[in-house]
Structures are given as structure tokens and as C-alpha cells.
Scaffold this motif. Sequence first.
Motif, PDB file in Angstrom:
ATOM      1  N   ARG A  31       0.832  -1.216   0.000  1.00  0.00           N
ATOM      2  CA  ARG A  31       0.000   0.000   0.000  1.00  0.00           C
ATOM      3  C   ARG A  31       0.862   1.258   0.000  1.00  0.00           C
ATOM      4  O   ARG A  31       0.542   2.241  -0.664  1.00  0.00           O
ATOM      5  CB  ARG A  31      -0.945  -0.018   1.196  1.00  0.00           C
ATOM      6  N   ASN A 109     -12.114   8.581  -2.357  1.00  0.00           N
ATOM      7  CA  ASN A 109     -10.836   8.025  -1.937  1.00  0.00           C
ATOM      8  C   ASN A 109      -9.828   8.061  -3.073  1.00  0.00           C
ATOM      9  O   ASN A 109      -8.652   8.292  -2.870  1.00  0.00           O
ATOM     10  CB  ASN A 109     -11.026   6.578  -1.467  1.00  0.00           C
ATOM     11  N   LEU A 112      -8.211  11.306  -3.300  1.00  0.00           N
ATOM     12  CA  LEU A 112      -7.144  11.449  -2.319  1.00  0.00           C
ATOM     13  C   LEU A 112      -5.880  10.735  -2.798  1.00  0.00           C
ATOM     14  O   LEU A 112      -4.780  11.291  -2.756  1.00  0.00           O
ATOM     15  CB  LEU A 112      -7.598  10.889  -0.962  1.00  0.00           C
ATOM     16  N   MET A 113      -6.066   9.484  -3.280  1.00  0.00           N
ATOM     17  CA  MET A 113      -4.904   8.727  -3.772  1.00  0.00           C
ATOM     18  C   MET A 113      -4.195   9.495  -4.896  1.00  0.00           C
ATOM     19  O   MET A 113      -2.999   9.611  -4.936  1.00  0.00           O
ATOM     20  CB  MET A 113      -5.344   7.376  -4.367  1.00  0.00           C
ATOM     21  N   TYR A 132      -0.342   7.374   7.405  1.00  0.00           N
ATOM     22  CA  TYR A 132      -0.574   5.937   7.186  1.00  0.00           C
ATOM     23  C   TYR A 132       0.266   5.077   8.122  1.00  0.00           C
ATOM     24  O   TYR A 132      -0.233   4.133   8.732  1.00  0.00           O
ATOM     25  CB  TYR A 132      -0.321   5.579   5.715  1.00  0.00           C
TER      26      TYR A 132
ATOM     27  N   PHE B   6      -7.687   8.986   6.417  1.00  0.00           N
ATOM     28  CA  PHE B   6      -6.548   8.598   5.576  1.00  0.00           C
ATOM     29  C   PHE B   6      -6.402   7.077   5.559  1.00  0.00           C
ATOM     30  O   PHE B   6      -6.274   6.454   4.510  1.00  0.00           O
ATOM     31  CB  PHE B   6      -5.276   9.254   6.130  1.00  0.00           C
ATOM     32  N   HIS B   7      -6.454   6.481   6.754  1.00  0.00           N
ATOM     33  CA  HIS B   7      -6.343   5.020   6.851  1.00  0.00           C
ATOM     34  C   HIS B   7      -7.429   4.332   6.043  1.00  0.00           C
ATOM     35  O   HIS B   7      -7.181   3.370   5.332  1.00  0.00           O
ATOM     36  CB  HIS B   7      -6.464   4.581   8.311  1.00  0.00           C
ATOM     37  N   GLU B   8      -8.630   4.856   6.197  1.00  0.00           N
ATOM     38  CA  GLU B   8      -9.764   4.262   5.495  1.00  0.00           C
ATOM     39  C   GLU B   8      -9.505   4.272   3.985  1.00  0.00           C
ATOM     40  O   GLU B   8      -9.728   3.280   3.295  1.00  0.00           O
ATOM     41  CB  GLU B   8     -11.001   5.101   5.811  1.00  0.00           C
ATOM     42  N   SER B   9      -9.009   5.404   3.523  1.00  0.00           N
ATOM     43  CA  SER B   9      -8.710   5.523   2.099  1.00  0.00           C
ATOM     44  C   SER B   9      -7.640   4.536   1.677  1.00  0.00           C
ATOM     45  O   SER B   9      -7.781   3.814   0.692  1.00  0.00           O
ATOM     46  CB  SER B   9      -8.172   6.913   1.797  1.00  0.00           C
ATOM     47  N   VAL B  10      -6.556   4.527   2.446  1.00  0.00           N
ATOM     48  CA  VAL B  10      -5.430   3.680   2.060  1.00  0.00           C
ATOM     49  C   VAL B  10      -5.834   2.210   2.128  1.00  0.00           C
ATOM     50  O   VAL B  10      -5.450   1.410   1.279  1.00  0.00           O
ATOM     51  CB  VAL B  10      -4.206   3.975   2.946  1.00  0.00           C
ATOM     52  N   ASN B  11      -6.638   1.872   3.137  1.00  0.00           N
ATOM     53  CA  ASN B  11      -7.035   0.469   3.259  1.00  0.00           C
ATOM     54  C   ASN B  11      -7.956   0.025   2.126  1.00  0.00           C
ATOM     55  O   ASN B  11      -8.204  -1.159   1.971  1.00  0.00           O
ATOM     56  CB  ASN B  11      -7.688   0.221   4.621  1.00  0.00           C
ATOM     57  N   GLN B  12      -8.451   0.977   1.379  1.00  0.00           N
ATOM     58  CA  GLN B  12      -9.257   0.583   0.223  1.00  0.00           C
ATOM     59  C   GLN B  12      -8.405   0.241  -0.985  1.00  0.00           C
ATOM     60  O   GLN B  12      -8.925  -0.201  -1.999  1.00  0.00           O
ATOM     61  CB  GLN B  12     -10.231   1.704  -0.121  1.00  0.00           C
TER      62      GLN B  12
END
Lengths: 177, 327
Positions: A31, A109, A112-113, A132, B6-12
Motif C-alpha cells: 500500500r 478516496n 485522495l490517492m 498511514y 486517511f487510513h480508510e482511504s489507504v485500506n481501500q
Amino acid sequence: MKEAKLVKKAIKGNAKAFEELLILHSERLYRTAYLYAGNREDALDIVQETSCKAFLAIGQLKNEQYFLTWLTRILIHCAYDVLKRRKKETPVEKLVDLPSSNDHKVADNLDLMEAITQLKEQHRTAIILFYYHDLPISEIARTMDAPENTVKTYLQRGRKELKTRLGGEHDGKEYVS
Amino acid sequence: MEKNMFHESVNQIEVPEDDVLKAIKAGVSKGNKIKAKQKPRFKVIGASVAAAAVLFVASGFMVPSVGNVMADIPFLAKLYEHDKVAGNLASQQLITELNEKAAFDGIDVTVTEAYYDGAIIGVTFDVKGEVKGNEEEIYAFYEIFDRDPNIEETMELVKLVPSESGYKGHVQLSYPRAELPSESTLPFNIIGIGEINDSWKDEQGKWNFDVPISQLPFETAELGQESELGDYKITFEKLITGKSSTAIEYTLSYPEAGQRVMLDLFDDKGKQIIGGNSDSKLERKTDRGIVTEKRRITIPKVPDSDFIEVQPAIDAGEKLDSVKIDL
């Protein structure tokens, strides 16, 4: 087997212990790589390069407790390498994988990415490690080989950049002391 | 911006688990190979090729471009003298002679010999023409199986040996697929010849071959022997005995988050069988947390022994019961 034991074995050159360790952290490695690369193929490349370079250098790790910080630092360098290589080939904007889903949340999301993959390298690293990896500023400073105040500046600027790119809608509480 | 969001986004970000594992394993295996090349090799190779190995090891450190390429590409400097299978087959006159030619940029390549014994493939080629570089440091960089991503290593460097009319190259590899067709062709493309060049890995094949390979007669024996410890299970399925090589196919199942299993091989005198063995993965499936892999160990000789004793052990050190496979 406990992680500390695996790290000790890995430092002594045990390839399997080292592989186990990376597998333990594989989701986070992937990730994080993805946050730099913005696409699966490059992210996998970064993971592979990191695994190779870290394996070659593990013997030099002096302090076992910093294994993850050390590994993350290698991953960041590998990610920069991949980004550099890519800059010569394709504009970054075109490399973020687009979702097929129309789900609004997924799209948010993704914004954001995408915004993260467009941040300046150092800002991006500070943001990823802080938000993160949940690292304290002192640890981020160690990982980035930068003074703590510089890290704080990177974070502030990174957040500002993100806010601009995302239209300010995701701004919330400030966590940086 | 909040951390949770942020975590929620990254975990997706979807994690392609199998591919990540593959990337890790490929990275470690590449690192392992580079490490192995950095060690002195005098103990494992014969005196006749020691000089060549010294040159190769030294050149890796002295010439930066060689060093860079070595960091990126698995380097198997397999000289003909190393290949016991080829030697044995040649003495039995079992190697197919070929005359397949390709020309590019003033250099002619001719694939002269090929063999396919049980699970091992070997190819020999001659190089003639305007090869640039120091005669003692000439390499060929080749790709096999069209860089099939399912095969672990598909690009390699080989050091060429000067011959009367130019250079000779020889490669040997374990056949990476489960099926062993009696007649097959090996897609074998040479990308660069001469001094190692960093750009090779981004180039396409220039001397391209589909090397016809006939399977030499081999025998297959069904085994069905098992060894088990907790969630770890190994079933030895098949013994493949070629004219000059031996292979054991086995199925290994273990918990997804479990440790790796190592197999050590011994002959009937208790002497470990090492040197040139390869243990390759042919298939992998995960079902309800249990990984099942079909694998094949290839030994580049027919051991002079009544049986092979396989001693499996889990990485933590726990041993499974050993199994004797009659030859």
C-alpha cells in the motif's frame, strides 16, 4: 515466530526468515508503494526492488527495533527510483488506475490517492509516514534523514497541497504538534 | 485531514496478495543470487574453471556497468564445463545437433545443440562476427519463454567462451511447467552480445529462435508417499528419471500464514545431494487459508544410490518424517 526473532535470524543472513518478515508487512509495503506509484504494476516493482535491496543490506542493520523504519526507508528510495524512471516515460497524471465503480466514496478516496501521487516527493513521504504509518515526527525525521522542524514543514506544506487539490473538503483536525 | 479518514482511504487500496508475495520472493531470490555471486566460488567449482570465475567476480566489482547490470539481472555464468548433464548426454551421443541461424548487425548466431532430459533443457550456440569487447569478457543476454510472467526467471546473462571461430555459449534450465511434452520448441531470443550493456534489459530480442527440442526417453514412477506434521503436508507424487537427470514432483500444503518448508536430499550413504539442484513451483492454489503448491525438484544427475532420502523441515527447525524414494 516472534518478529524480533525473525529480525535476528534475518540479520544473520537467513533468507527465509527475511522473507517471512516481509510477508508479515506485505500489505503495508504494497500500500505504501502504491501511494507512491499510483498503479499496481509499479507498486509491485517497488516491492520487489525493496525486497532485493533490503535483503542485500540486512546484515548492516545494527538496531533490530528499527527494522521497519529501516525497511520503509529502503522502500521510499526504491519508490523514488521508480518515479524517476517513470517521469522520463509518461506523465504522472495518466498513471493512476481508475476505478470502474461509480460509488461516490470510492471516487472520493481515489481523489485522495491521486492527489497524494501528485505531491512533491518529500511532502508525500512525510504525509504517508505520518498519516498511514502513524509514525511520530521524531521517527519520520529519522526515516527521512531530516530535522524534525523540516518534517513539520513538509507535513504542513503537504497538507496544504492536498487541501488545494481536494478543494478543501477533507480538512479536519490538526494532529501535528 | 484526519488519520482515520486517511487510513480508510489507504485500506481501500486492493492488495493483490499473490502478486505481492511473488514480488517479495522474487526480490529476495534476486538478492540471494547477487549475494551468492559475491562470495568466492573456488570451493564449489572445479579447478579448470576457477580462473574464469575469478575474472567474473572481479569484473563485477571493478566495472561499474557490470555491477549495475548484475544488480538487476540473475546472472548464471554457466560454462559448458559446468553442465554435467550435457557432458553425460554427449558421451551417450544423445544431444540433438542443430543448425539454426540468425543474423543481426554483423553477428551470426547458430544454435548448435539442444537437449531435453526429463525436466532439464540445455541449449548450445555459436557466435561469429564483429563482437565488441575484450575477448575474455564477452556475454550474451537472452530471454526465454517470451518473458512469461508466470516463470520465475526469464532473462539471463551467460558468459561466452572463446572458440576457434568466435565464441560458444551454453545455457541450462529446469523446465518450468508441469507438462512434459515429447516434442516442443523453446522460444530463445538473444538480446545483446558483447560487453554487458545496461540498456539490454529494455531491448527486444535480435537473434530469435524457436529451438526444436525432443524429449529424451525418461521414466516416470508414481510415488504417493506422504509426510505430515500438523497443518503441513507433503505428498511425493512422481519420480522422473531421465538419461542424465532426476526429478521429484511433490505437492506441498501449508497454512497461508505459515512458514516455509525446506527439503534436504541425501543418498543411501547419508551424503547430502547438492550442486545444481533446482526446486521450482509449477502451480499454486489457496483455498480456505491452506496453500497448495505443486513443485518439482530437479537434480542434474542420476544419483548412484538405491534411494533418495528426503528430509523435510519447517523453517523454525521442526522436522517432518523423512521419506525414502527408491530409484
